[in-house]
Design a protein around this motif. Sequence first.
Motif, PDB file in Angstrom:
ATOM      1  N   SER A   1       1.420   7.954  -0.592  1.00 18.58           N
ATOM      2  CA  SER A   1       1.193   8.785  -1.866  1.00 18.58           C
ATOM      3  C   SER A   1       2.827   8.983  -2.414  1.00 18.58           C
ATOM      4  CB  SER A   1       0.621  10.314  -1.346  1.00 18.58           C
ATOM      5  OG  SER A   1       0.611  10.969  -2.677  1.00 18.58           O
ATOM      6  N   LEU A   2       2.696   8.751  -3.698  1.00 21.23           N
ATOM      7  CA  LEU A   2       3.753   8.972  -4.492  1.00 21.23           C
ATOM      8  C   LEU A   2       4.036  10.497  -4.464  1.00 21.23           C
ATOM      9  CD1 LEU A   2       6.108   7.762  -6.415  1.00 21.23           C
ATOM     10  CD2 LEU A   2       4.519   8.296  -8.214  1.00 21.23           C
ATOM     11  N   LEU A   3       2.965  11.230  -4.751  1.00 21.50           N
ATOM     12  CA  LEU A   3       3.043  12.780  -4.783  1.00 21.50           C
ATOM     13  C   LEU A   3       3.843  13.369  -3.578  1.00 21.50           C
ATOM     14  CD1 LEU A   3      -0.343  13.866  -5.940  1.00 21.50           C
ATOM     15  CD2 LEU A   3       1.813  13.667  -7.442  1.00 21.50           C
ATOM     16  N   VAL A   4       3.676  12.656  -2.198  1.00 28.40           N
ATOM     17  CA  VAL A   4       4.490  13.077  -1.141  1.00 28.40           C
ATOM     18  C   VAL A   4       5.899  12.983  -1.265  1.00 28.40           C
ATOM     19  CG1 VAL A   4       4.895  12.756   1.158  1.00 28.40           C
ATOM     20  CG2 VAL A   4       2.474  12.954   0.397  1.00 28.40           C
ATOM     21  N   LEU A   5       6.258  11.788  -1.912  1.00 27.51           N
ATOM     22  CA  LEU A   5       7.417  11.572  -2.109  1.00 27.51           C
ATOM     23  C   LEU A   5       8.215  12.692  -3.258  1.00 27.51           C
ATOM     24  CD1 LEU A   5       7.521   7.632  -2.622  1.00 27.51           C
ATOM     25  CD2 LEU A   5       8.038   8.933  -0.625  1.00 27.51           C
ATOM     26  N   ARG A   6       7.428  12.979  -4.050  1.00 27.99           N
ATOM     27  CA  ARG A   6       8.049  13.898  -5.085  1.00 27.99           C
ATOM     28  C   ARG A   6       7.971  15.309  -4.590  1.00 27.99           C
ATOM     29  NH1 ARG A   6       6.328  12.842 -10.909  1.00 27.99           N
ATOM     30  NH2 ARG A   6       7.694  14.560 -11.108  1.00 27.99           N
ATOM     31  N   SER A   7       7.266  15.627  -3.348  1.00 33.26           N
ATOM     32  CA  SER A   7       7.240  17.213  -3.040  1.00 33.26           C
ATOM     33  C   SER A   7       8.367  17.392  -2.662  1.00 33.26           C
ATOM     34  CB  SER A   7       6.159  16.979  -1.940  1.00 33.26           C
ATOM     35  OG  SER A   7       4.765  16.844  -2.177  1.00 33.26           O
ATOM     36  N   VAL A   8       8.696  18.904  -2.890  1.00 33.37           N
ATOM     37  CA  VAL A   8       9.845  19.535  -2.077  1.00 33.37           C
ATOM     38  C   VAL A   8       9.593  20.754  -1.258  1.00 33.37           C
ATOM     39  CG1 VAL A   8      12.047  20.728  -2.955  1.00 33.37           C
ATOM     40  CG2 VAL A   8      11.055  18.998  -4.529  1.00 33.37           C
ATOM     41  N   PRO A   9       9.901  20.522   0.005  1.00 35.78           N
ATOM     42  CA  PRO A   9      10.695  19.262   0.563  1.00 35.78           C
ATOM     43  C   PRO A   9       9.777  18.166   0.671  1.00 35.78           C
ATOM     44  CG  PRO A   9      10.289  20.918   2.294  1.00 35.78           C
ATOM     45  CD  PRO A   9       9.811  21.423   0.861  1.00 35.78           C
TER      46      PRO A   9
ATOM     47  N   TYR B   1       9.251   6.767 -11.158  1.00 37.35           N
ATOM     48  CA  TYR B   1       9.909   8.221 -11.404  1.00 37.35           C
ATOM     49  C   TYR B   1      11.282   8.152 -11.097  1.00 37.35           C
ATOM     50  CZ  TYR B   1      11.467  12.897 -10.397  1.00 37.35           C
ATOM     51  OH  TYR B   1      12.027  13.965  -9.961  1.00 37.35           O
ATOM     52  N   TYR B   2      11.892   8.860 -11.869  1.00 37.68           N
ATOM     53  CA  TYR B   2      13.583   9.061 -11.771  1.00 37.68           C
ATOM     54  C   TYR B   2      13.909  10.496 -11.910  1.00 37.68           C
ATOM     55  CZ  TYR B   2      13.432   4.018 -12.577  1.00 37.68           C
ATOM     56  OH  TYR B   2      13.184   2.743 -12.522  1.00 37.68           O
ATOM     57  N   THR B   3      14.831  10.965 -11.127  1.00 34.77           N
ATOM     58  CA  THR B   3      15.330  12.300 -11.238  1.00 34.77           C
ATOM     59  C   THR B   3      16.145  12.360 -12.752  1.00 34.77           C
ATOM     60  OG1 THR B   3      16.581  13.996 -10.296  1.00 34.77           O
ATOM     61  CG2 THR B   3      17.658  11.826 -10.110  1.00 34.77           C
ATOM     62  N   ASN B   4      16.498  13.437 -13.098  1.00 39.67           N
ATOM     63  CA  ASN B   4      16.905  13.382 -14.553  1.00 39.67           C
ATOM     64  C   ASN B   4      18.419  12.776 -14.380  1.00 39.67           C
ATOM     65  OD1 ASN B   4      14.862  14.608 -15.876  1.00 39.67           O
ATOM     66  ND2 ASN B   4      15.486  16.494 -15.560  1.00 39.67           N
ATOM     67  N   SER B   5      19.278  13.131 -13.586  1.00 37.98           N
ATOM     68  CA  SER B   5      20.466  12.664 -13.539  1.00 37.98           C
ATOM     69  C   SER B   5      20.761  11.341 -13.348  1.00 37.98           C
ATOM     70  CB  SER B   5      21.160  13.253 -12.201  1.00 37.98           C
ATOM     71  OG  SER B   5      20.645  12.886 -10.829  1.00 37.98           O
ATOM     72  N   VAL B   6      19.945  10.400 -13.235  1.00 38.47           N
ATOM     73  CA  VAL B   6      20.035   8.924 -13.020  1.00 38.47           C
ATOM     74  C   VAL B   6      19.263   8.330 -13.883  1.00 38.47           C
ATOM     75  CG1 VAL B   6      20.437   9.128 -10.634  1.00 38.47           C
ATOM     76  CG2 VAL B   6      18.096   8.328 -11.280  1.00 38.47           C
ATOM     77  N   GLU B   7      18.420   8.910 -14.813  1.00 34.64           N
ATOM     78  CA  GLU B   7      17.446   8.286 -15.712  1.00 34.64           C
ATOM     79  C   GLU B   7      18.446   7.583 -16.843  1.00 34.64           C
ATOM     80  OE1 GLU B   7      13.984   9.628 -16.151  1.00 34.64           O
ATOM     81  OE2 GLU B   7      13.853   7.604 -17.047  1.00 34.64           O
TER      82      GLU B   7
ATOM     83  N   GLU C   1      17.806  14.961  -2.170  1.00 35.01           N
ATOM     84  CA  GLU C   1      16.885  14.714  -3.421  1.00 35.01           C
ATOM     85  C   GLU C   1      16.442  13.511  -3.593  1.00 35.01           C
ATOM     86  OE1 GLU C   1      18.901  15.002  -7.090  1.00 35.01           O
ATOM     87  OE2 GLU C   1      20.738  13.872  -6.796  1.00 35.01           O
ATOM     88  N   LEU C   2      15.149  13.388  -4.349  1.00 37.90           N
ATOM     89  CA  LEU C   2      14.600  12.158  -4.684  1.00 37.90           C
ATOM     90  C   LEU C   2      15.359  11.631  -5.919  1.00 37.90           C
ATOM     91  CD1 LEU C   2      12.264   9.988  -4.518  1.00 37.90           C
ATOM     92  CD2 LEU C   2      10.897  11.555  -5.911  1.00 37.90           C
ATOM     93  N   VAL C   3      15.827  10.406  -5.687  1.00 38.88           N
ATOM     94  CA  VAL C   3      16.374   9.819  -6.734  1.00 38.88           C
ATOM     95  C   VAL C   3      15.577   8.799  -7.831  1.00 38.88           C
ATOM     96  CG1 VAL C   3      18.122   8.198  -7.475  1.00 38.88           C
ATOM     97  CG2 VAL C   3      18.554   9.542  -5.418  1.00 38.88           C
ATOM     98  N   ALA C   4      14.625   8.161  -7.121  1.00 42.72           N
ATOM     99  CA  ALA C   4      13.612   7.098  -7.818  1.00 42.72           C
ATOM    100  C   ALA C   4      12.431   7.142  -7.005  1.00 42.72           C
ATOM    101  CB  ALA C   4      14.266   6.108  -8.394  1.00 42.72           C
ATOM    102  N   ALA C   5      11.244   6.695  -7.499  1.00 44.44           N
ATOM    103  CA  ALA C   5      10.306   6.333  -6.571  1.00 44.44           C
ATOM    104  C   ALA C   5       9.275   5.208  -7.493  1.00 44.44           C
ATOM    105  CB  ALA C   5       9.502   7.538  -6.036  1.00 44.44           C
TER     106      ALA C   5
ATOM    107  N   SER D   1       0.749  -1.138  -0.015  1.00 46.76           N
ATOM    108  CA  SER D   1       0.217  -0.063  -0.004  1.00 46.76           C
ATOM    109  C   SER D   1       0.757   1.173   0.031  1.00 46.76           C
ATOM    110  CB  SER D   1      -0.905   0.069   1.084  1.00 46.76           C
ATOM    111  OG  SER D   1      -0.351   0.129   2.436  1.00 46.76           O
ATOM    112  N   TYR D   2       2.220   1.038  -0.033  1.00 47.10           N
ATOM    113  CA  TYR D   2       3.073   2.338   0.098  1.00 47.10           C
ATOM    114  C   TYR D   2       3.874   2.322  -1.237  1.00 47.10           C
ATOM    115  CZ  TYR D   2       2.398   2.233   5.406  1.00 47.10           C
ATOM    116  OH  TYR D   2       1.838   2.476   6.422  1.00 47.10           O
ATOM    117  N   ALA D   3       3.771   3.771  -1.638  1.00 47.03           N
ATOM    118  CA  ALA D   3       4.860   4.358  -2.421  1.00 47.03           C
ATOM    119  C   ALA D   3       6.254   4.238  -1.654  1.00 47.03           C
ATOM    120  CB  ALA D   3       4.360   5.734  -3.060  1.00 47.03           C
ATOM    121  N   MET D   4       7.327   3.669  -2.661  1.00 47.06           N
ATOM    122  CA  MET D   4       8.476   3.857  -1.932  1.00 47.06           C
ATOM    123  C   MET D   4       9.287   4.643  -2.534  1.00 47.06           C
ATOM    124  SD  MET D   4       8.287   1.807   0.498  1.00 47.06           S
ATOM    125  CE  MET D   4      10.029   1.709   1.166  1.00 47.06           C
ATOM    126  N   GLY D   5      10.340   5.258  -2.259  1.00 41.75           N
ATOM    127  CA  GLY D   5      11.317   6.023  -2.947  1.00 41.75           C
ATOM    128  C   GLY D   5      12.662   5.968  -2.338  1.00 41.75           C
TER     129      GLY D   5
END
Length: 125
Positions: free
Chosen positions: A101-109, A59-65, A46-50, A31-35
């Motif tokens: 929520s994946l959106l929470v993981l992608r939020s900044v901060p 989801y991937y940050t550009n630098s690791v895509e 920074e978030l690397v992947a989720a 039930s959990y999104a993971m990052g």
Amino acid sequence: QVQLVESGGGLVQAGGSLRLSCAASGRTFSSYAMGWFRRAPGKERELVAAITGNGIFTYYTNSVEGRCTISRDNAKNTVYLQMNSLKPEDTAMYYCAADNSLLVLRSVPAAPAYWGQGTQVTVSS
């Protein structure tokens, strides 16, 4: 409560690979999104992947895509981060995080509900 324990970090030469693992406690892992986050010395976290709970969306940050792959095995309550073609700038403490929520993981901060203790990745040039 969810407890997260990372493993798999270490010292590797540039161009090498590592696979990070994050083992989660609890019966509701799916039930959990993971990052995977990272924090390098002197830099912001920074978030690397989720990945979503069902593993369908990532989801991937550009630098690791193209160099990293996040995956999960819900039967084993584990999320992975496969990192290839590592660069010295990938050197950081890597943290696993969980939230509904994946959106929470992608939020900044980002303020996910649960954090692991981290595993150090050091890439030598």
